[in-house]
Design an enzyme around this catalytic site. Structure first.
Site, PDB file in Angstrom:
ATOM      1  N   GLU A   1       2.344  -2.180  -3.917  1.00 42.49           N
ATOM      2  CA  GLU A   1       2.920  -0.622  -2.910  1.00 42.49           C
ATOM      3  C   GLU A   1       2.435  -1.239  -1.699  1.00 42.49           C
ATOM      4  OE1 GLU A   1       6.266   0.022  -2.439  1.00 42.49           O
ATOM      5  OE2 GLU A   1       6.137  -0.354  -4.741  1.00 42.49           O
TER       6      GLU A   1
ATOM      7  N   GLU B   1       9.087   0.712  -7.272  1.00 45.30           N
ATOM      8  CA  GLU B   1       9.131   1.271  -7.934  1.00 45.30           C
ATOM      9  C   GLU B   1       9.392   2.373  -8.413  1.00 45.30           C
ATOM     10  OE1 GLU B   1       4.529   3.592  -6.123  1.00 45.30           O
ATOM     11  OE2 GLU B   1       3.602   3.110  -8.005  1.00 45.30           O
TER      12      GLU B   1
ATOM     13  N   CYS C   1       3.795   4.628   4.807  1.00 51.68           N
ATOM     14  CA  CYS C   1       4.012   3.448   4.740  1.00 51.68           C
ATOM     15  C   CYS C   1       5.513   2.862   5.065  1.00 51.68           C
ATOM     16  CB  CYS C   1       3.777   3.090   3.217  1.00 51.68           C
ATOM     17  SG  CYS C   1       5.104   3.960   2.336  1.00 51.68           S
TER      18      CYS C   1
ATOM     19  N   PRO D   1      -7.377   8.317  -7.738  1.00 52.12           N
ATOM     20  CA  PRO D   1      -6.573   8.791  -6.241  1.00 52.12           C
ATOM     21  C   PRO D   1      -7.819   7.925  -5.223  1.00 52.12           C
ATOM     22  CG  PRO D   1      -7.277  10.629  -7.578  1.00 52.12           C
ATOM     23  CD  PRO D   1      -8.450   9.798  -7.985  1.00 52.12           C
TER      24      PRO D   1
ATOM     25  N   ASN E   1      -1.841   9.260   1.628  1.00 44.56           N
ATOM     26  CA  ASN E   1      -0.384   9.969   2.429  1.00 44.56           C
ATOM     27  C   ASN E   1       0.288  10.813   1.222  1.00 44.56           C
ATOM     28  OD1 ASN E   1       0.160   7.937   1.554  1.00 44.56           O
ATOM     29  ND2 ASN E   1       1.454   7.275   3.062  1.00 44.56           N
TER      30      ASN E   1
ATOM     31  N   THR F   1      -6.581  -4.644   1.368  1.00 40.03           N
ATOM     32  CA  THR F   1      -6.904  -3.500  -0.474  1.00 40.03           C
ATOM     33  C   THR F   1      -5.865  -4.742  -0.781  1.00 40.03           C
ATOM     34  OG1 THR F   1      -7.910  -1.803   0.549  1.00 40.03           O
ATOM     35  CG2 THR F   1      -7.197  -1.781  -1.439  1.00 40.03           C
TER      36      THR F   1
END
Ligand code: NAD
Length: 483
Positions: free
Chosen positions: A249, A457, A283, A176, A152, A231
């Site tokens: 994240e 982060e 998210c 990526p 995204n 994942t």
């Protein structure tokens, strides 16, 4: 002018192609057309990237931190100068409207490069007096870090991981998402144009298997993933086998609580930003909107009017406010959730349909009368679907807001600031907003609790996630041995 990657991978300071890798077609979400064909990294390509990173990291770690920082800040300046063409590429990669990408992607990446570039030289250890003896600590880099991105925010995610990693003396191999593989390559180009030595930021393409092979490589010290919870579970477990550092994240189903004393228009604006920005593919979205009963009908009426005025269309037209979903699969998934909302008895206030024509467009959709057990109130949809739930009391809404396995974000709209802080202190979420939603400045820590993640982060918190402490005991006198 358009930024245009020259090949599939960027390794050791140069573009690399290996057409032996399985093809990855890049599809423009607004038209369904294939705009580029890349190739997955073969094991040989992945090995080259890791070897380059491991070699380059040793010298990089020995450089004066202020010199590392200067390179990152130069890269930030180049990103800002090239913002428009980078934004066009981000729009082609993701389908997000240019109106958004011009202000939220390369600019956010540049913020991270600038911030961590400035911080590079400020990272120090401490001195701990012990009477005669003393201890000092050194903040050392971890080594080779792997970054794995979601689709995204391809530019932002690459920069949010690369900037702290590089600032503090690490090297990175970044994979990526296979769905949006283009932007990270240009980030690599720009870092090298700014003077980053070859091998320190490498981009390799691939699907899950390529990511999995990076996570378990013995040369890798840390893995930072942005992706879904399923994942995250796999990557966390794989990284644990080598006791690697991780930042996770992951996804969310965040609550946004609107009390009846809130500014109605601001609360509606916050709810729309937290559900429709990037076609809902964010998210931290506040997809469970709890509205206090007294204002429910007024809220829904204004929300409906404002939602139906959203300009959908060609993402390259700067007047367009909402673009398509990322691809056909995501569109079908979101339509499935809309169907579930209808079948389980939620009231469709507006939207709910796919737009005819090319591209993967779904109308911004609002459901009211949603209950806590409905599928659309429990699962992450990752599309423009807002669920509005009613509540009566503060105590009740806090319990219901926390009744989820996720813990990424939460928001509160109220004019009673005492209540705002009281409520926020009880919400189980890594990032909270009061009378705002979804703002993520680089100065603030960002990340989740519960299943939504591990680590943070951005901000000063990232120092702890991209360095390790060496503790040095210094004996100043004779050794007191009993033997
Ligand atoms: P995803 O989990 O499908 O994929 C994420 C990345 O992981 C991709 O690059 C993918 O190729 C890779 N991958 C898949 N399996 C792997 C494996 N076994 N080992 C290593 N790598 C593997 O996620 P997505 O669909 O690309 O992105 C959407 C999800 O990301 C949503 O759940 C969203 O909430 C989350 N997200 C979280 C944040 C955050 O900061 N918390 C930000 C953006 C997106």
């Amino acid at each position: 002018m358009r930024a245009q990657p020259q090949a599939s991978h960027f390794i050791d300071g140069a573009y690399v192609e290996d057409s032996a890798g399985a093809p990855i077609d890049v599809v423009y979400a607004a038209s369904g057309e294939t705009i580029a064909r890349l190739h997955e990294a073969t094991p040989a390509v992945i090995d080259c990237a890791l070897a380059a990173a491991a070699r380059a990291q040793r010298d990089w770690a020995r450089l004066m931190p202020v010199e590392r920082g200067r390179i990152l800040q130069r890269a930030a300046a180049i990103m800002r100068e090239r913002n428009r063409e980078l934004s066009v590429l981000e729009t082609l990669d993701t389908g997000k409207p240019l109106q958004e990408t011009l202000v939220a992607d390369a600019t956010s990446g540049a913020d991270a490069l600038e911030y961590f570039g400035g911080m590079a030289a400020t990272v120090t250890g401490e001195s701990i007096p012990l009477g005669r003896d003393f201890v000092y600590t050194i903040r050392e880099p971890l080594g080779v870090c792997v970054g794995i991105g979601a689709w995204n925010y391809p530019t932002q995610i690459a920069c949010w991981k690369a900037a702290p990693a590089l600032a503090f003396g690490n090297a990175m191999v970044f994979k990526p998402s296979e769905v949006t593989p283009l932007c990270a390559l240009i980030v690599a180009e720009i870092l090298h144009e700014a003077g980053l030595p070859a091998g320190l930021f490498n981009v390799v393409q691939g699907r899950g298997a390529a990511g999995a092979s990076l996570v378990t490589d013995p040369r890798v010290a840390k893995v930072s993933l942005t992706g879904s919870v399923p994942t995250g579970r796999k990557v966390y477990a794989a990284a644990a086998e080598g006791v690697r550092h991780v930042t996770m994240e992951l996804g969310g189903k965040s609550p946004l609580i609107i009390f009846d004393d809130a500014s109605l228009e601001d609360a509606i604006g916050g709810a729309m930003l937290g559900n429709f920005y990037s076609s809902g593919q964010v998210c931290s979205n506040g997809t469970r909107v709890f509205v206090q009963r007294a204002i429910k009908e007024r809220f829904l009426e204004r929300l409906k009017a404002r939602t139906e005025a959203i300009a959908m269309g060609d993402p390259m037209d700067e007047a367009t406010q909402m673009g398509p979903l990322i691809n056909a699969a995501q569109m079908e998934k979101v339509l499935g959730y809309i169907e579930a909302g209808r079948n389980e008895g939620a009231r469709l206030v507006t939207g709910g349909a796919r737009l005819n024509g090319a591209g993967y467009y779904i109308q911004p959709t609002v459901f009211a009368d949603v209950t806590d057990t409905m599928t659309i109130a429990r699962e992450e949809i990752f599309g423009p679907v807002m669920a509005v739930l009613d509540f009566d009391t503060e105590e009740e809404v806090i319990a219901r807001a926390n009744d989820t396995e996720f813990g990424l974000s939460a928001g509160v709209f109220t004019s009673d600031l005492t209540r705002a802080h009281r409520v926020v202190s009880q919400l189980e979420a890594g990032t909270c907003w009061i009378n705002a939603y979804n703002l993520a400045p680089v100065e603030a820590p960002f990340g989740g609790s519960k299943l939504s993640g591990v680590g943070r982060e951005n901000s000063k918190a990232a120092v702890g996630h991209y360095t390790q402490i060496k503790s040095v005991y210094v004996g100043m006198g004779p050794v007191d041995a009993p033997y």
